[in-house]
Design an enzyme around this catalytic site. Structure first.
Site, mmCIF file in Angstrom:
data_model
loop_
_atom_site.group_PDB
_atom_site.id
_atom_site.type_symbol
_atom_site.label_atom_id
_atom_site.label_comp_id
_atom_site.label_asym_id
_atom_site.label_seq_id
_atom_site.Cartn_x
_atom_site.Cartn_y
_atom_site.Cartn_z
ATOM 1 C CG HIS A 19 -4.261 3.481 4.279
ATOM 2 N ND1 HIS A 19 -3.138 2.872 4.793
ATOM 3 C CD2 HIS A 19 -4.563 4.477 5.155
ATOM 4 C CE1 HIS A 19 -2.784 3.469 5.912
ATOM 5 N NE2 HIS A 19 -3.642 4.457 6.149
ATOM 6 C CB SER A 51 -7.492 4.518 -6.616
ATOM 7 O OG SER A 51 -6.885 5.549 -5.852
ATOM 8 C CB CYS A 92 1.000 1.455 4.641
ATOM 9 S SG CYS A 92 -0.565 0.575 4.854
ATOM 10 C CG ASN A 124 -14.451 9.912 -3.457
ATOM 11 O OD1 ASN A 124 -15.527 10.470 -3.276
ATOM 12 N ND2 ASN A 124 -13.558 10.365 -4.324
ATOM 13 C CD GLN A 126 -8.763 12.444 -3.362
ATOM 14 O OE1 GLN A 126 -8.284 13.204 -4.199
ATOM 15 N NE2 GLN A 126 -9.502 11.399 -3.693
ATOM 16 C CG HIS A 146 -4.080 -1.073 4.809
ATOM 17 N ND1 HIS A 146 -3.782 -0.245 3.741
ATOM 18 C CD2 HIS A 146 -4.730 -2.154 4.287
ATOM 19 C CE1 HIS A 146 -4.227 -0.793 2.628
ATOM 20 N NE2 HIS A 146 -4.801 -1.943 2.923
ATOM 21 C CB CYS A 166 -0.925 0.006 1.215
ATOM 22 S SG CYS A 166 -1.811 1.566 1.455
ATOM 23 C CG HIS A 188 -7.277 7.973 1.276
ATOM 24 N ND1 HIS A 188 -7.593 6.675 0.915
ATOM 25 C CD2 HIS A 188 -7.384 8.703 0.133
ATOM 26 C CE1 HIS A 188 -7.847 6.614 -0.376
ATOM 27 N NE2 HIS A 188 -7.748 7.837 -0.891
#
Length: 354
Positions: A172, A169, A61, A161, A176, A121, A58, A174
């Protein structure tokens, strides 16, 4: 049947009708009679699978190599970095753009960043501790201030998202940030309608709306001292929700420490209910709407957060925005009140913990 008889027999739980969205000055078609239609169309694969706390493959990570050759630090907690494949570029280009008849364009400048919620993760927002979600909100606040202070940044969009179904995509957890020189179209439209209401009534549109939602108590899902979570009267997506501050707060910089903790708490509870709905990591797109950073006063703005999840009947069937929705206006089957009733009845104990 005369007109009066037609009016008296109308039942919003059974009959098609349109609802108005004052934030966007748009209408939505509600068709509750379609809720039980048979489905032989596309189904989605269940997304749940066991993820490790650290995945050596990943690129988000801690300690791992990213695609661009940089290596992440051995971070703990929230980690922010510039997106290696951003949609905007911070370099200034010398151009006044083009404006000729139907052909108008201008260069757009900005910065894209990624926010990893933690080094774990496998840990999504509903599974995090409230205090750790508050640390994510602290970073949202810091990033809004840092990016908004740049003279060429006039809007900072914070969003997440979640899930492959929403185009994510990397699993993990996250979010934006897209910070840019223009105020995006939907935000601009929302701002115009907030301002029209404030100019006409001398009050915040969302402040008045939340007051009426609390009085009606038909679509409220969660409430704490500082925030309310509900299915909007005009919701488009099947289990769409909003979180709105009770106090008229224009942006993250005006939050107190207590309010940030309250926001973390209601985010955790709402996303827990989402996961419990179909007992999967619930996919959605979520994001914050708040005042732009263009240096102008924006007393019309009232902080709110949208959640747009696509799942409709179960973990395999989602709502499609096609045909009529693309060509005419948004449409939904189950009513917002039905969705709210379902969400309100769900446990606040995450299904993985049962």
């Amino acid at each position: 049947m005369n007109t009066q008889e037609m009016k008296s027999s109308f039942d919003q739980k059974k009959h098609p009708h349109r609802r108005y969205n004052p934030l966007l000055d748009e209408w939505i078609l509600v068709s509750p009679q379609r809720a039980n239609r048979p489905w032989q169309g596309q189904t989605e694969k269940r997304e749940e699978k066991t993820l490790p706390e650290h995945d050596e493959n990943c690129y988000l990570c801690s300690g791992n190599l990213r695609v661009n050759g940089d290596r992440n630090p051995e971070y703990k907690g929230v980690y922010v970095f510039n997106n290696d494949f951003g949609s905007l570029m911070k370099e200034e280009v010398k151009s006044s753009g083009i404006s000729s008849g139907f052909f108008s364009l201008h260069p757009e400048r900005g910065i894209n960043r990624v926010i990893c919620f933690s080094e774990n993760h496998s840990l999504t927002l509903p599974e995090m501790e409230t205090g750790d979600i508050k640390k994510v909100i602290d970073v949202w606040q810091q990033q809004y201030e840092e990016l908004g202070n740049l003279d060429y940044i006039n809007h900072v969009q914070i969003f997440e998202n979640k899930g492959q179904m929403m185009g994510c995509s990397n699993p993990h957890p996250h979010g934006q940030i897209w910070a840019q020189s223009s105020i995006p179209s939907i935000v601009s439209k929302t701002q115009d309608n907030l301002k029209k209401y404030a100019d006409k009534n001398g009050r915040s549109l969302l402040e008045d709306y939340v007051k009426q939602e609390l009085e009606a108590d038909e679509r409220i899902i969660l409430e704490n001292e500082d925030f309310v979570a509900f299915v909007p009267f005009w919701a488009v997506w099947p289990y769409e929700t909003m979180i709105v501050s009770k106090r008229k707060i224009e942006n993250l910089l005006q939050f107190s420490e207590a309010e940030k903790l309250s926001l973390a708490s209601i985010i955790k509870d709402l996303t827990t209910k989402y996961d419990n709905l179909f007992e999967i990591p619930f996919p959605y797109s979520a994001g914050i709407h708040q005042s732009p950073t263009d240096g102008e006063p924006h007393p019309e703005w009232h902080f709110h957060m949208h959640f747009y999840p696509p799942l409709l009947r179960n973990a395999e069937v989602k709502k499609f925005m096609v045909g009529y929705e693309m060509l005419a206006e948004p449409q939904r089957d189950i009513t917002p009140e039905q969705s709210a009733e379902v969400l309100k009845g769900l446990s606040l104990v995450h299904y993985k913990s049962k």
